[in-house]
Design an enzyme around this catalytic site. Structure first.
Site, PDB file in Angstrom:
ATOM      1  N   HIS A 106       1.904   0.207  -6.589  1.00 12.94           N
ATOM      2  CA  HIS A 106       2.119  -0.810  -5.554  1.00 12.94           C
ATOM      3  C   HIS A 106       3.070  -0.293  -4.471  1.00 12.94           C
ATOM      4  O   HIS A 106       2.789  -0.400  -3.271  1.00 12.94           O
ATOM      5  CB  HIS A 106       2.676  -2.088  -6.200  1.00 12.94           C
ATOM      6  CG  HIS A 106       2.967  -3.177  -5.228  1.00 12.94           C
ATOM      7  ND1 HIS A 106       2.102  -4.216  -5.011  1.00 12.94           N
ATOM      8  CD2 HIS A 106       4.031  -3.394  -4.408  1.00 12.94           C
ATOM      9  CE1 HIS A 106       2.617  -5.026  -4.104  1.00 12.94           C
ATOM     10  NE2 HIS A 106       3.791  -4.545  -3.728  1.00 12.94           N
ATOM     11  N   GLU A 107       4.193   0.282  -4.917  1.00 19.96           N
ATOM     12  CA  GLU A 107       5.185   0.785  -3.955  1.00 19.96           C
ATOM     13  C   GLU A 107       4.651   2.001  -3.189  1.00 19.96           C
ATOM     14  O   GLU A 107       4.965   2.187  -2.010  1.00 19.96           O
ATOM     15  CB  GLU A 107       6.498   1.124  -4.658  1.00 19.96           C
ATOM     16  CG  GLU A 107       7.170  -0.060  -5.350  1.00 19.96           C
ATOM     17  CD  GLU A 107       7.331  -1.301  -4.487  1.00 19.96           C
ATOM     18  OE1 GLU A 107       7.555  -1.168  -3.267  1.00 19.96           O
ATOM     19  OE2 GLU A 107       7.216  -2.412  -5.020  1.00 19.96           O
ATOM     20  N   HIS A 116       2.722   0.870  -0.167  1.00 24.06           N
ATOM     21  CA  HIS A 116       3.627   0.649   0.969  1.00 24.06           C
ATOM     22  C   HIS A 116       4.006   1.986   1.605  1.00 24.06           C
ATOM     23  O   HIS A 116       3.952   2.147   2.828  1.00 24.06           O
ATOM     24  CB  HIS A 116       4.922  -0.047   0.518  1.00 24.06           C
ATOM     25  CG  HIS A 116       4.771  -1.470   0.118  1.00 24.06           C
ATOM     26  ND1 HIS A 116       4.379  -2.466   0.985  1.00 24.06           N
ATOM     27  CD2 HIS A 116       4.991  -2.086  -1.072  1.00 24.06           C
ATOM     28  CE1 HIS A 116       4.359  -3.626   0.349  1.00 24.06           C
ATOM     29  NE2 HIS A 116       4.729  -3.417  -0.895  1.00 24.06           N
TER      30      HIS A 116
END
Length: 156
Positions: free
Chosen positions: A67-68, A71
């Protein structure tokens, strides 16, 4: 798990899933409370809550890292990296990354007991409050009668 092992894991996941190198720092941050991890826009570092690994294991940790990294890679490429952006949502689906992490802190579901109970002189309506209020300033909301504090001994 140490910060060094976390960094290695982030680099491996980045290379395998995204096909790109991770060129910044990744480390655990014990001060994170309600989130699994965060991507820092200015430094491009990734911080991960150690409770993710402790409570939910390696699979959840890899999910937070993916998920990170979504980003991270989108921000580096100048694309939409925020949760509401179409680029971000599309990359989450493509990489099979979770939108949210599992619950890390147990919410206290008990409602705190009120410490103060006030009663209206006119209509006898009761008001339970957590914080003490000035009875000279506040009146009953129903009939504008005067309020008085009921001692705890009388309530039991």
């Amino acid at each position: 798990m140490t910060d060094e092992k976390l960094y290695e894991l982030v680099c491996n996941v980045s290379k395998e899933i995204f096909g790109k190198d991770f060129l910044h720092r990744a480390f655990f941050n014990k001060r994170l409370r309600s989130t699994g991890g965060r991507y820092m826009l200015r430094t491009h570092d990734i911080e991960v809550n150690p409770l993710v690994f402790e409570k939910h294991g390696m699979e959840e940790l890899v999910g937070v890292i993916k998920h990170e990294l979504c980003h991270y890679h989108l921000h580096i490429e100048g694309k939409g990296y925020k949760h509401r952006d179409a680029d971000f949502r599309e990359l989450l689906k493509r990489t099979n990354s979770p939108r949210f992490c599992s619950t890390l802190i147990e919410r206290n579901k008990q409602v705190r007991a009120s410490k103060y109970t006030y009663q209206c002189v006119k209509c006898s309506l009761l008001y339970n409050r957590k914080i003490r209020l000035n009875t000279k300033k506040f009146r009953c909301g129903k009939c504008l009668g005067e309020l008085f504090l009921i001692p705890l001994e009388k309530l039991k």
